[in-house]
Design an enzyme around this catalytic site. Structure first.
Site, PDB file in Angstrom:
ATOM      1  CG  HIS A 240      48.507  13.221  36.421  1.00 41.53           C
ATOM      2  ND1 HIS A 240      48.217  12.975  35.124  1.00 41.53           N
ATOM      3  CD2 HIS A 240      47.944  12.812  37.241  1.00 41.53           C
ATOM      4  CE1 HIS A 240      47.165  12.160  35.118  1.00 41.53           C
ATOM      5  NE2 HIS A 240      47.035  12.101  36.557  1.00 41.53           N
TER       6      HIS A 240
HETATM    7  C1  BDR Z   1      46.328  17.132  37.330  1.00 40.50           C
HETATM    8  O1  BDR Z   1      45.139  17.356  38.372  1.00 40.50           O
HETATM    9  C2  BDR Z   1      45.688  17.400  39.702  1.00 40.50           C
HETATM   10  O2  BDR Z   1      44.731  16.607  40.466  1.00 40.50           O
HETATM   11  C3  BDR Z   1      46.874  16.829  39.657  1.00 40.50           C
HETATM   12  O3  BDR Z   1      47.774  17.328  40.835  1.00 40.50           O
HETATM   13  C4  BDR Z   1      47.761  17.217  38.456  1.00 40.50           C
HETATM   14  O4  BDR Z   1      48.291  18.369  38.427  1.00 40.50           O
HETATM   15  C5  BDR Z   1      46.110  15.693  36.733  1.00 40.50           C
HETATM   16  O5  BDR Z   1      44.928  16.040  35.926  1.00 40.50           O
END
Ligand code: BDR
Ligand code: CA
Length: 326
Positions: A240
């Site tokens: 992500h």
């Molecule tokens: C996002 O949520 C967090 O757990 C991760 O670091 C990322 O930024 C993904 O949904």
């Protein structure tokens, strides 16, 4: 051209990889990091960020602590996702550096003046710090060159809730303030990030690379893979936050559409949803003031993963791995 980059983070396993990628991206000059309550509390996020930056040889980048809780609700620990330490329960050494005396919101405002019109912000945690900065000084919006947000989902559903992505869902009020502000922004949401997955083969490649940045990635990723395997049945984890950094460096990695977008703050089952209205003229008639966001809808997965793999194993800038620089 190199863009001055401020990151807002909740480090976090994929945040750690995003920081490493930022340090290794010649298109970007990382000039500051702010932390926020999200995956971990902002103090721990700062400790983790300092550790990651030290491994990457970027000890000089200031790390400022930000908001300890969302605007309205208490912050709730989600330690099972990134480990109690946020680094996959790997007991990382304590960093030698310390967080700045300046807070993350004031750092953001200061850097927006020093790099007015050029500053790129990559926000990969809840948007609390950005919302507070906009509330303190709304003119900051015009000084941000581009804001790349990892968060939201418009087509493929959520991860925190049925239609709620985690970064938006932790602080929907903050997200609403940020998505309503007159800031040029790109949303890199689950629609694209879920298509960017790495697995045990990457971990093995990182571990064998001899590059300290990649070795850190290899140490912390197995926990993230365990969580993905336990929750989805597939042992491959989404990149992500690194994708958001890559989009700041190379915007053409994703295909975007400029769409009217509102953040739902009231829905019983949809609080924190990023709602796009794709009805064209009818959307404009019903909500003429709707702010627009460049929403990433497609991604060149292979090109992104190739970039991530090569940059994380490319050694410190100016050095050839295994060979002492003259
Ligand atoms: C996002 O949520 C967090 O757990 C991760 O670091 C990322 O930024 C993904 O949904
Ligand atoms: Ca994050």
């Amino acid at each position: 051209m190199t863009h001055p980059l401020l990151m807002d983070v909740d480090t976090g396993i994929d945040d750690a990889l995003a920081l490493l990628l930022a340090v290794r991206s010649p298109e970007l000059e990382l000039i500051g990091v702010g932390t926020v309550a999200g995956n971990v509390d902002p103090q721990l996020a700062a400790t983790n960020t300092l550790r990651v930056l030290e491994v990457a040889g970027a000890n000089d980048v200031p790390v400022a602590i930000g908001a300890a809780a969302p605007l309205l609700e208490p912050w709730a620990d989600v330690g099972w996702i990134h480990g109690e330490d946020g680094m996959g329960n790997t007991a990382q050494p304590t960093p030698t550096g310390a967080p700045s005396a300046e807070g993350a919101v004031h750092q953001l405002l200061r850097l927006s003046h020093e790099h007015a019109g050029r500053l790129v912000i990559v926000a990969i945690g809840p948007l609390t710090n950005l919302a507070l900065a906009l509330r303190l000084d709304p003119t900051v919006a015009a000084r941000i060159g581009r804001l790349v947000i990892m968060g939201g989902s418009v087509r493929d559903g959520g991860n925190r809730g049925a239609w709620t992505e985690a970064n938006i869902g932790v602080d929907p009020e903050a997200a609403a303030i940020v998505f309503d502000a007159p800031v040029a922004r790109t949303m890199v949401g689950l629609d694209v990030t879920m298509q960017t997955r790495i697995d045990d083969a990457d971990v093995a490649m990182f571990a064998a690379s001899g590059d300290p940045a990649a070795e850190l990635a290899a140490a912390i990723l197995p926990h993230y893979l365990d969580v993905y395997e336990a929750t989805s049945g597939i042992r491959a984890c989404a990149m992500h936050d690194p994708l958001a950094v890559a989009v700041a460096a190379r915007p053409s990695l994703v295909g975007t559409r400029r769409l009217p977008l509102r953040v739902e703050t009231a829905g019983r089952f949809t609080r924190g949803m990023t709602v796009v209205d794709q009805r064209g003229p009818r959307a404009a008639r019903d909500d003429p003031d709707a702010p627009t966001t460049d929403v990433a809808l497609t991604v060149d997965t292979e090109a992104f993963l190739a970039l991530l793999r090569s940059r994380l194993t490319s050694g410190p800038p100016g050095a050839v791995r295994g060979i002492e620089a003259p």
